[in-house]
Motif scaffolding. Structure first.
Motif, mmCIF file in Angstrom:
data_model
loop_
_atom_site.group_PDB
_atom_site.id
_atom_site.type_symbol
_atom_site.label_atom_id
_atom_site.label_comp_id
_atom_site.label_asym_id
_atom_site.label_seq_id
_atom_site.Cartn_x
_atom_site.Cartn_y
_atom_site.Cartn_z
ATOM 1 N N ILE A 1 -8.148 35.026 33.434
ATOM 2 C CA ILE A 1 -8.388 34.673 34.832
ATOM 3 C C ILE A 1 -7.389 35.475 35.665
ATOM 4 O O ILE A 1 -6.174 35.275 35.560
ATOM 5 N N VAL A 2 -7.908 36.399 36.465
ATOM 6 C CA VAL A 2 -7.092 37.351 37.231
ATOM 7 C C VAL A 2 -6.959 36.826 38.661
ATOM 8 O O VAL A 2 -7.913 36.877 39.440
ATOM 9 N N GLU B 1 -10.342 41.427 41.818
ATOM 10 C CA GLU B 1 -11.657 41.768 41.257
ATOM 11 C C GLU B 1 -11.602 43.129 40.566
ATOM 12 O O GLU B 1 -12.211 43.324 39.506
ATOM 13 N N ALA B 2 -10.840 44.078 41.153
ATOM 14 C CA ALA B 2 -10.740 45.418 40.551
ATOM 15 C C ALA B 2 -10.072 45.349 39.174
ATOM 16 O O ALA B 2 -10.510 46.014 38.222
ATOM 17 N N HIS C 1 -12.223 37.242 34.756
ATOM 18 C CA HIS C 1 -12.831 36.670 35.949
ATOM 19 C C HIS C 1 -11.811 36.714 37.084
ATOM 20 O O HIS C 1 -10.700 36.200 36.930
ATOM 21 N N GLY C 2 -12.162 37.344 38.188
ATOM 22 C CA GLY C 2 -11.259 37.458 39.328
ATOM 23 C C GLY C 2 -11.313 36.217 40.213
ATOM 24 O O GLY C 2 -12.394 35.682 40.458
ATOM 25 N N VAL C 3 -10.148 35.741 40.658
ATOM 26 C CA VAL C 3 -10.073 34.574 41.549
ATOM 27 C C VAL C 3 -9.149 34.906 42.710
ATOM 28 O O VAL C 3 -8.033 35.375 42.507
ATOM 29 N N SER C 4 -9.623 34.643 43.921
ATOM 30 C CA SER C 4 -8.792 34.818 45.108
ATOM 31 C C SER C 4 -8.065 33.507 45.393
ATOM 32 O O SER C 4 -8.704 32.461 45.532
ATOM 33 N N ARG D 1 -9.254 25.181 37.790
ATOM 34 C CA ARG D 1 -10.655 24.778 37.595
ATOM 35 C C ARG D 1 -11.500 25.984 37.204
ATOM 36 O O ARG D 1 -12.387 25.898 36.350
ATOM 37 N N ALA D 2 -11.213 27.143 37.788
ATOM 38 C CA ALA D 2 -11.976 28.361 37.471
ATOM 39 C C ALA D 2 -11.806 28.729 35.994
ATOM 40 O O ALA D 2 -12.765 29.169 35.346
ATOM 41 N N ALA D 3 -10.601 28.532 35.453
ATOM 42 C CA ALA D 3 -10.376 28.835 34.028
ATOM 43 C C ALA D 3 -11.234 27.921 33.154
ATOM 44 O O ALA D 3 -11.910 28.376 32.221
ATOM 45 N N ILE D 4 -11.217 26.619 33.473
ATOM 46 C CA ILE D 4 -11.965 25.642 32.663
ATOM 47 C C ILE D 4 -13.472 25.886 32.811
ATOM 48 O O ILE D 4 -14.212 25.909 31.820
#
Ligand SMILES: NC(=O)c1ccc[n+]([C@@H]2O[C@H](COP(=O)([O-])OP(=O)(O)OC[C@H]3O[C@@H](n4cnc5c(N)ncnc54)[C@H](O)[C@@H]3O)[C@@H](O)[C@H]2O)c1
Length: 254
Positions: free
Chosen positions: A34-35, A44-45, A58-61, A75-78
């Motif tokens: 998770i980036v 994202e790059a 997976h890119g997360v802002s 939550r994005a990781a899970i």
């Protein structure tokens, strides 16, 4: 088998510098990554770079100074990869100015990103980390010794070490660990070296001359060690990586 085969690793500040190097190294060692960065395009790059190498990312802002963003990245990781095994809370910001020039707004910003960000990150990841998992936080050598040209930054990084020590029992109680890294000067955007670092085979990394500049990958390799079962006996500690500068006094003439 990579060191993190089948594991899920989250890295903040991963659009650039130390975080970008570490995200790539976790991926090379088999992790789904998770980036996370407040720089959405940059995150994202780096995620795309990792996917292009054949690994999962997976890119997360996220702005790590906001509680809800820390909750959302976990939550994005899970949701994306089904677990959270490793969290490298590395995002940070630097402000260089004399003590006389320091103002309240700079102090508040340094504390919000570097100290409160670490606190919110640890609060968010601790209940989510799998047993045997680990959190690693980037502090600084200026978390161990004062920095006359960056008082607020230095104070915040001192706080990070207190936080890591204080959180270690809570992490231990859930079968996990938390440690800090204290880098000396590293060639990243903070010191004017922009961009996503390229990675070399870990066993070919050069020995840094006394008090010299480290590469982002020097810190990445330490982060991987502290995140892996290889450091299973280490909890609540900080490890300095500064090519020997703070190890002895007076400094060696250069
Ligand atoms: N470069 C050095 O010499 C050095 C030395 C000691 C410690 N550090 C620490 O290393 C860490 C990584 O820095 P770096 O050297 O790779 O610099 P960098 O500027 O290359 O990377 C920092 C990243 O953090 C991101 N970021 C900043 N504030 C954020 C926020 N609120 N939310 C989310 N992301 C945010 C930035 O967008 C950037 O991508 C920082 O904590 C820094 O304090 C760096």
């Amino acid at each position: 088998m990579g060191m993190f085969e089948g594991k899920v690793a989250l890295v903040t500040g991963a659009a650039s510098g130390i975080g970008a190097a570490t995200a790539q190294r976790f991926a090379q060692e088999g992790a789904a990554v998770i980036v996370v960065d407040m720089n959405r395009d940059g995150a994202e790059a780096v995620a795309e770079l990792i996917r292009a190498s054949g690994a999962q990312a997976h890119g997360v802002s996220a702005d790590i100074s906001r509680a809800e963003d820390n909750t959302a990245m976990v939550r994005a990781a899970i949701d994306t990869f089904g677990a959270l095994d490793v969290a490298y809370l590395n995002a940070g910001a630097y402000a260089q100015l004399s003590f006389e020039e320091h103002d309240e707004a700079t102090f508040d910003r340094m504390v919000a990103i570097n100290l409160k960000g670490a606190y919110l990150g640890l609060k968010a990841v601790q209940p989510a980390l799998s047993r045997g998992g680990a959190a690693v936080v980037t502090a600084s050598t200026s978390g161990v010794i004062g920095l006359s040209v960056a008082a607020a930054y230095s104070a915040a990084k001192h706080g990070v070490i207190g936080l890591v020590r204080s959180a270690s029992q809570a992490f231990a109680a859930s079968g996990a660990r938390v440690n800090a890294i204290c880098p000396g000067p590293v060639a990243t955007a903070i010191l004017g070296v922009e961009g996503v670092p390229t990675i070399t085979p870990a066993d070919t990394l050069e020995t840094v001359p006394y008090a010299g500049m480290l590469s982002p990958q020097h810190i990445a390799e330490l982060a991987l060690f502290l995140a892996s079962p290889r450091s299973g006996g280490i909890n609540g500690q900080y490890m300095i990586a500064d090519a020997g500068f703070l190890a002895s006094y007076p400094p060696m003439p250069q």
